[in-house]
Design a protein around this motif. Structure first.
Motif, PDB file in Angstrom:
ATOM      1  N   PRO A  24       0.834  -1.213   0.000  1.00 52.46           N
ATOM      2  CA  PRO A  24       0.000   0.000   0.000  1.00 52.46           C
ATOM      3  C   PRO A  24       0.864   1.256   0.000  1.00 52.46           C
ATOM      4  O   PRO A  24       1.963   1.280   0.551  1.00 52.46           O
ATOM      5  CB  PRO A  24      -0.801  -0.119   1.309  1.00 52.46           C
ATOM      6  CG  PRO A  24      -0.735  -1.560   1.678  1.00 52.46           C
ATOM      7  CD  PRO A  24       0.584  -2.055   1.179  1.00 52.46           C
ATOM      8  N   CYS A  25       0.371   2.296  -0.629  1.00 48.80           N
ATOM      9  CA  CYS A  25       1.101   3.560  -0.664  1.00 48.80           C
ATOM     10  C   CYS A  25       1.178   4.148   0.746  1.00 48.80           C
ATOM     11  O   CYS A  25       0.226   4.064   1.527  1.00 48.80           O
ATOM     12  CB  CYS A  25       0.410   4.552  -1.596  1.00 48.80           C
ATOM     13  SG  CYS A  25       0.354   4.002  -3.325  1.00 48.80           S
ATOM     14  N   ALA A  31       4.241   0.780   2.094  1.00 52.82           N
ATOM     15  CA  ALA A  31       5.564   0.684   1.473  1.00 52.82           C
ATOM     16  C   ALA A  31       6.579   1.460   2.298  1.00 52.82           C
ATOM     17  O   ALA A  31       6.241   2.418   2.989  1.00 52.82           O
ATOM     18  CB  ALA A  31       5.510   1.231   0.047  1.00 52.82           C
ATOM     19  N   ASP A  32       7.824   1.040   2.243  1.00 56.21           N
ATOM     20  CA  ASP A  32       8.887   1.726   2.960  1.00 56.21           C
ATOM     21  C   ASP A  32       9.038   3.148   2.425  1.00 56.21           C
ATOM     22  O   ASP A  32       8.805   3.415   1.245  1.00 56.21           O
ATOM     23  CB  ASP A  32      10.197   0.962   2.819  1.00 56.21           C
ATOM     24  CG  ASP A  32      11.274   1.529   3.722  1.00 56.21           C
ATOM     25  OD1 ASP A  32      12.106   2.307   3.229  1.00 56.21           O
ATOM     26  OD2 ASP A  32      11.277   1.187   4.918  1.00 56.21           O
ATOM     27  N   ALA A  69       8.218   4.354  -6.139  1.00 63.70           N
ATOM     28  CA  ALA A  69       7.831   3.132  -6.840  1.00 63.70           C
ATOM     29  C   ALA A  69       6.312   2.986  -6.851  1.00 63.70           C
ATOM     30  O   ALA A  69       5.619   3.531  -5.994  1.00 63.70           O
ATOM     31  CB  ALA A  69       8.477   1.930  -6.165  1.00 63.70           C
ATOM     32  N   PRO A  70       5.773   2.276  -7.854  1.00 64.72           N
ATOM     33  CA  PRO A  70       4.318   2.033  -7.878  1.00 64.72           C
ATOM     34  C   PRO A  70       3.879   1.300  -6.612  1.00 64.72           C
ATOM     35  O   PRO A  70       4.599   0.465  -6.068  1.00 64.72           O
ATOM     36  CB  PRO A  70       4.117   1.184  -9.132  1.00 64.72           C
ATOM     37  CG  PRO A  70       5.304   1.465  -9.984  1.00 64.72           C
ATOM     38  CD  PRO A  70       6.440   1.705  -9.047  1.00 64.72           C
ATOM     39  N   CYS A  71       2.687   1.626  -6.137  1.00 67.19           N
ATOM     40  CA  CYS A  71       2.154   1.028  -4.910  1.00 67.19           C
ATOM     41  C   CYS A  71       0.642   0.921  -5.037  1.00 67.19           C
ATOM     42  O   CYS A  71       0.050   1.355  -6.025  1.00 67.19           O
ATOM     43  CB  CYS A  71       2.560   1.871  -3.693  1.00 67.19           C
ATOM     44  SG  CYS A  71       2.140   3.622  -3.854  1.00 67.19           S
ATOM     45  N   TRP A  72       0.011   0.329  -4.052  1.00 65.42           N
ATOM     46  CA  TRP A  72      -1.442   0.144  -4.070  1.00 65.42           C
ATOM     47  C   TRP A  72      -2.119   1.439  -3.629  1.00 65.42           C
ATOM     48  O   TRP A  72      -1.922   1.925  -2.525  1.00 65.42           O
ATOM     49  CB  TRP A  72      -1.825  -1.006  -3.156  1.00 65.42           C
ATOM     50  CG  TRP A  72      -3.305  -1.182  -2.997  1.00 65.42           C
ATOM     51  CD1 TRP A  72      -4.069  -0.848  -1.927  1.00 65.42           C
ATOM     52  CD2 TRP A  72      -4.204  -1.724  -3.964  1.00 65.42           C
ATOM     53  NE1 TRP A  72      -5.380  -1.143  -2.151  1.00 65.42           N
ATOM     54  CE2 TRP A  72      -5.494  -1.693  -3.397  1.00 65.42           C
ATOM     55  CE3 TRP A  72      -4.044  -2.239  -5.256  1.00 65.42           C
ATOM     56  CZ2 TRP A  72      -6.617  -2.156  -4.085  1.00 65.42           C
ATOM     57  CZ3 TRP A  72      -5.169  -2.703  -5.932  1.00 65.42           C
ATOM     58  CH2 TRP A  72      -6.441  -2.652  -5.351  1.00 65.42           C
ATOM     59  N   THR A  73      -2.953   1.994  -4.491  1.00 65.33           N
ATOM     60  CA  THR A  73      -3.606   3.278  -4.233  1.00 65.33           C
ATOM     61  C   THR A  73      -5.011   3.138  -3.674  1.00 65.33           C
ATOM     62  O   THR A  73      -5.635   4.140  -3.341  1.00 65.33           O
ATOM     63  CB  THR A  73      -3.691   4.083  -5.531  1.00 65.33           C
ATOM     64  OG1 THR A  73      -4.550   3.392  -6.459  1.00 65.33           O
ATOM     65  CG2 THR A  73      -2.311   4.276  -6.144  1.00 65.33           C
ATOM     66  N   ARG A  87       0.494   5.779  -8.208  1.00 63.89           N
ATOM     67  CA  ARG A  87       1.029   6.642  -7.172  1.00 63.89           C
ATOM     68  C   ARG A  87      -0.125   7.344  -6.468  1.00 63.89           C
ATOM     69  O   ARG A  87      -1.092   7.763  -7.100  1.00 63.89           O
ATOM     70  CB  ARG A  87       1.992   7.675  -7.766  1.00 63.89           C
ATOM     71  CG  ARG A  87       3.227   7.059  -8.409  1.00 63.89           C
ATOM     72  CD  ARG A  87       4.227   8.123  -8.816  1.00 63.89           C
ATOM     73  NE  ARG A  87       4.724   8.842  -7.646  1.00 63.89           N
ATOM     74  CZ  ARG A  87       5.563   9.874  -7.709  1.00 63.89           C
ATOM     75  NH1 ARG A  87       5.990  10.298  -8.897  1.00 63.89           N
ATOM     76  NH2 ARG A  87       5.981  10.476  -6.627  1.00 63.89           N
ATOM     77  N   TYR A  88      -0.014   7.455  -5.139  1.00 65.61           N
ATOM     78  CA  TYR A  88      -1.073   8.068  -4.343  1.00 65.61           C
ATOM     79  C   TYR A  88      -0.915   9.581  -4.407  1.00 65.61           C
ATOM     80  O   TYR A  88       0.085  10.150  -3.949  1.00 65.61           O
ATOM     81  CB  TYR A  88      -0.981   7.576  -2.895  1.00 65.61           C
ATOM     82  CG  TYR A  88      -2.145   7.974  -2.036  1.00 65.61           C
ATOM     83  CD1 TYR A  88      -3.375   7.322  -2.136  1.00 65.61           C
ATOM     84  CD2 TYR A  88      -2.031   8.996  -1.092  1.00 65.61           C
ATOM     85  CE1 TYR A  88      -4.450   7.671  -1.340  1.00 65.61           C
ATOM     86  CE2 TYR A  88      -3.094   9.353  -0.291  1.00 65.61           C
ATOM     87  CZ  TYR A  88      -4.310   8.694  -0.422  1.00 65.61           C
ATOM     88  OH  TYR A  88      -5.376   9.035   0.375  1.00 65.61           O
TER      89      TYR A  88
END
Length: 612
Positions: free
Chosen positions: A297-298, A452-453, A459-463, A469-470
Motif C-alpha cells: 500500500p502507498c 511501502a517503505d 515506486a508504484p504502490c497500491w492506491t 502513485r497516491y
C-alpha cells in the motif's frame, strides 16, 4: 497517317487509367495497413487497475491465503466479476463475499494489534510508576508508624503501651484516606487529638473521676470555634497543614497514574468504527482480492487511514495537559508538599503537642474546670496510683525529636529507591511519551505490513483502486481530519466511549492540578456552601512557601461540627466521633477517582452530547 495520333492517344489513355486504378487500390488498402501497424506497436504503460488485465491470475493470492489457512475451494483459480464485493473495487476480483468479509476481520485485527503493540510500553510505564510510587507512599506511612511506636515506647514506656490503639487508629485512618475508602482526613486528625486529650487529661489528674459527660464537655471545649482552649498548642494545626496537603497530593497523584494507565489501556484496545474497518480493508486487504498481494500500500494512503481512525479515538489534545499535571504534582511531592517529610513529622508534632500539654497543664486545667465544672474527687481507696515519675518525666522533647529526625533524614524504601529518584525517572519517561498519540499513525505505517517503505515512495504502490502513485494530500492534523479523503464525516466522529475516556483523563488532570495547589476537590465539593457563606473561599489551600518544620500559613478558621460520642467504646467513655451531617467526606471506592454524583452527571452530559 491519320491513325497515328489516335493510336497514341489510345495508348496514353490506357496508361492513365491504369495509374488511377493502382492509386485507388493503394488508398483502399491503407487503413488495413495502418491497423496492422498499430497492432504491432507497443502501447502506453499500464494505468491504474490494469495489472490484472495483464496477468488476470489468482495464483499468488491463492498461495498467500492458503498459507494463512483459507480453504482453496473458496478461492477462484482466475479472476471473476467483482459485482458482489462491498468494499474492494468491483471490476474483477479473486475474492468471494465470504473471503472479503473474513479479510475485513483479519485486517482490523492486524491494525488493532499494531496499535496495541505500539502502546504497550506506555501502559507498562504508567503501571510501573503507579506501583513504585504506591509502594513508596505506603512504606513511608508504615515506617512512620513503626518509628513513632519505637520512639514513644522509649519515651513514654508503659503509658504508650496502654494507649497505643489511639496512635495505631490514626495511621489506620490515614491509610484509609490514602486508599480512597475512609472518612475525611481533617475529621480523622480532629478525632485523634480529641481521643488523645481524653486519655491524657485524666492522667494529669489521677485524684479525680471524669465521667463520659465531662470528657464530652472537655473535647467540645477543645474544638470550639474561638480556639479558646488549645491543650496541645499549635501542634494540631501544624500537623494538619503538613499531613493534609501531602496526603491529598499523594492520593491525587496515585489516582492520576491509575486513571492514565486504565484509560490508555482501554484506548489501545478500542474497536474500529465501520468506516475505519472498511478503510483498513481497502488499505491492506483489497490488494489480495485484486490479485496483487505483493504490491505494498502507498505510504500516504496508510497515513490518511491511520490518522483518521486514530485521531477520532485517541486521547489528543488532553494527553499533553495530563502529563503536565502529573509532572507538576510530582515536583510538589518532592518539594513543598513532601510526603516523606510529612510522614516523618507525625511523631514529632504529636510529641510537641504532648510536651505543650504537660508544660501548660495548670492553665489548661483551670480553664477546663471553669467551663465544665469541678470533676468528682475519687475516693481514697479508688484513687489510681499515679504513673511512675520516670515514665511521666521521660517525655520526648523537641530536641530528641530533632535528633531522631536527623538520624532518619532520607529513608529509602524496600524498593531501594528514594522519592527524588522516582520523580526524576518519571520525568525522564514521560518526556519520551509526550508525542505518542501524535506519532502513533507514523509508527503503525512504518510496519511493512501496512505500507511501502519510505525509501520506495517513488515506486508504484497500491492506491486503493490499483497500481500507481497516491496523489491525495496527507492530512496529519487532528483539527483537519474533515478533509481526510479516505474517511467520511461519520467515521471521524468520536464515539461515546472515546468521549468518556477523554473526560476521565480531563477530570484526573483537574484533580491533580487542584492538589498541587493544596486543595482537595472532594472536600471543596462538600464545603463549597459553607465557604461561600463565610466568604473565605480557601478550603484546603496552603501556601507553597511553607516547608516541613517551619511556621505554617494558617487558613481561615473553620467552624467545627460538634463532636458526638460512640458509646460502644467501652470503659472510659468510648470514642469521640465528629458529626458529618449524614455524609462522608470521601465515601469513595478503590476503583478510579471519585467525584460527586452531580458533578459526574453534569460533565458526562457535556462530554457525551457535545462535539468531538
Amino acid at each position: 497517317m491519320p491513325l497515328g495520333p489516335a493510336i497514341v492517344r489510345g495508348v496514353q489513355f490506357s496508361e492513365d487509367t491504369l495509374c488511377r486504378t493502382r492509386a485507388a487500390a493503394a488508398m483502399f488498402a491503407l487503413p488495413s495497413l495502418l491497423l496492422l501497424l498499430l497492432s504491432l506497436c507497443p502501447g502506453p504503460g499500464p494505468g491504474p487497475g490494469s495489472e490484472a488485465k495483464v496477468t488476470r491470475s489468482c495464483t499468488e493470492t491463492r498461495q498467500v491465503l492458503g498459507a494463512r489457512g483459507y480453504s482453496l475451494s473458496l478461492l477462484p483459480p482466475a479472476v471473476i466479476s467483482g459485482e458482489h464485493l462491498r468494499i474492494c473495487p468491483q471490476e474483477y476480483t479473486c475474492c468471494s463475499s465470504e473471503i472479503e468479509q473474513r479479510l475485513t476481520w483479519e485486517t482490523e485485527a492486524t491494525f488493532r494489534g499494531l496499535v496495541e503493540e505500539s502502546g504497550s510500553f506506555l501502559v507498562h510505564t504508567l503501571a510501573a510508576r503507579h506501583r513504585k510510587f504506591d509502594e513508596v507512599f505506603r512504606e513511608m506511612l508504615s515506617s512512620s508508624e513503626h518509628s513513632l511506636a519505637l520512639l514513644f515506647h522509649r519515651s513514654y514506656g508503659h503509658l504508650y503501651s496502654q494507649h497505643a490503639p489511639v496512635f495505631t487508629g490514626l495511621f489506620s485512618r490515614l491509610r484509609d484516606y490514602y486508599e480512597r475508602s475512609g472518612e475525611g482526613l481533617e475529621d480523622a486528625l480532629v478525632d485523634f487529638w480529641a481521643q488523645l486529650l481524653e486519655k491524657m487529661f485524666p492522667l494529669l489528674h489521677p485524684h479525680y473521676i471524669f465521667s463520659p459527660d465531662y470528657l464530652f464537655c472537655l473535647t467540645r471545649l477543645a474544638s470550639s470555634p474561638d480556639d479558646s482552649l488549645k491543650p496541645f498548642g499549635e501542634a494540631p494545626r501544624r500537623l494538619r497543614l503538613q499531613i493534609t496537603r501531602a496526603l491529598v497530593a499523594a492520593r491525587a497523584f496515585i489516582q492520576g497514574l491509575e486513571t492514565g494507565r486504565d484509560v490508555v489501556s482501554e484506548t489501545l484496545k478500542m474497536p474500529l468504527s465501520e468506516g475505519c474497518r472498511q478503510a483498513v480493508m481497502r488499505l491492506t486487504g483489497c490488494p489480495l482480492c485484486r490479485g496483487v498481494p505483493s504490491l505494498p500500500p502507498c505510504r500516504g494512503f496508510c497515513l490518511n487511514v491511520a490518522h483518521g481512525c486514530l485521531s477520532s479515538q485517541g486521547l489528543d489534545p488532553d494527553w499533553g495537559a495530563y502529563l503536565d499535571g502529573l509532572l507538576f504534582l510530582a515536583e510538589k511531592l518532592q518539594g513543598p508538599f513532601s510526603f516523606e517529610l510529612a510522614a516523618q513529622s507525625i511523631g514529632v508534632k504529636i510529641s510537641e503537642g504532648l510536651v505543650y500539654l504537660q508544660e501548660n497543664s495548670a492553665v489548661v486545667s483551670a480553664q477546663v474546670f471553669r467551663e465544665c465544672g469541678n470533676p468528682q474527687r475519687a475516693p481514697s481507696r479508688a484513687r489510681r496510683a499515679p504513673a511512675p515519675r520516670e515514665e511521666v518525666s521521660r517525655l520526648w522533647t523537641p530536641a530528641a525529636a530533632g535528633a531522631a529526625g536527623t538520624e532518619e533524614e532520607r529513608p529509602t524504601t524496600a524498593a531501594g529507591t528514594s522519592l527524588n529518584r522516582l520523580v526524576w525517572e518519571l520525568r525522564d519517561r514521560l518526556g519520551r511519551v509526550r508525542g505518542f498519540w501524535a506519532g502513533l499513525a507514523l509508527t503503525v505505517c512504518a510496519n511493512p505490513r501496512m505500507a511501502a517503505d519510505i525509501s520506495q515512495e517513488a515506486a508504484p504502490c497500491w492506491t486503493g483502486a490499483g497500481r500507481g502513485r497516491y496523489l491525495s494530500p496527507v492530512v496529519a492534523s487532528s483539527l483537519e481530519q474533515l478533509e481526510n479523503p479516505e474517511l467520511d464525516r461519520e467515521s471521524l466522529r468520536s464515539d461515546v466511549q472515546t468521549r468518556r475516556r477523554r473526560l476521565q483523563l480531563r477530570l484526573a488532570t483537574t484533580r491533580m492540578r487542584a492538589a498541587a495547589l493544596g486543595r482537595d476537590m472532594e472536600l471543596e465539593d462538600w464545603d463549597e456552601e459553607e465557604e461561600d457563606a463565610s466568604g473565605s473561599g480557601e478550603g484546603q489551600h496552603y501556601a507553597d512557601d511553607w516547608m516541613a518544620g517551619a511556621a505554617a500559613v494558617a487558613p481561615p478558621a473553620r467552624l467545627p461540627r460538634p463532636p458526638r460520642r460512640d458509646t460502644s467504646g467501652g470503659k472510659g467513655g468510648g470514642v469521640l466521633v465528629r458529626h458529618n451531617q449524614g455524609r462522608s467526606r470521601t465515601g469513595g471506592t478503590s476503583v478510579g477517582f471519585h467525584t460527586q454524583p452531580i458533578l459526574i452527571l453534569f460533565l458526562s452530559a457535556l462530554a457525551l452530547l457535545g462535539p468531538r
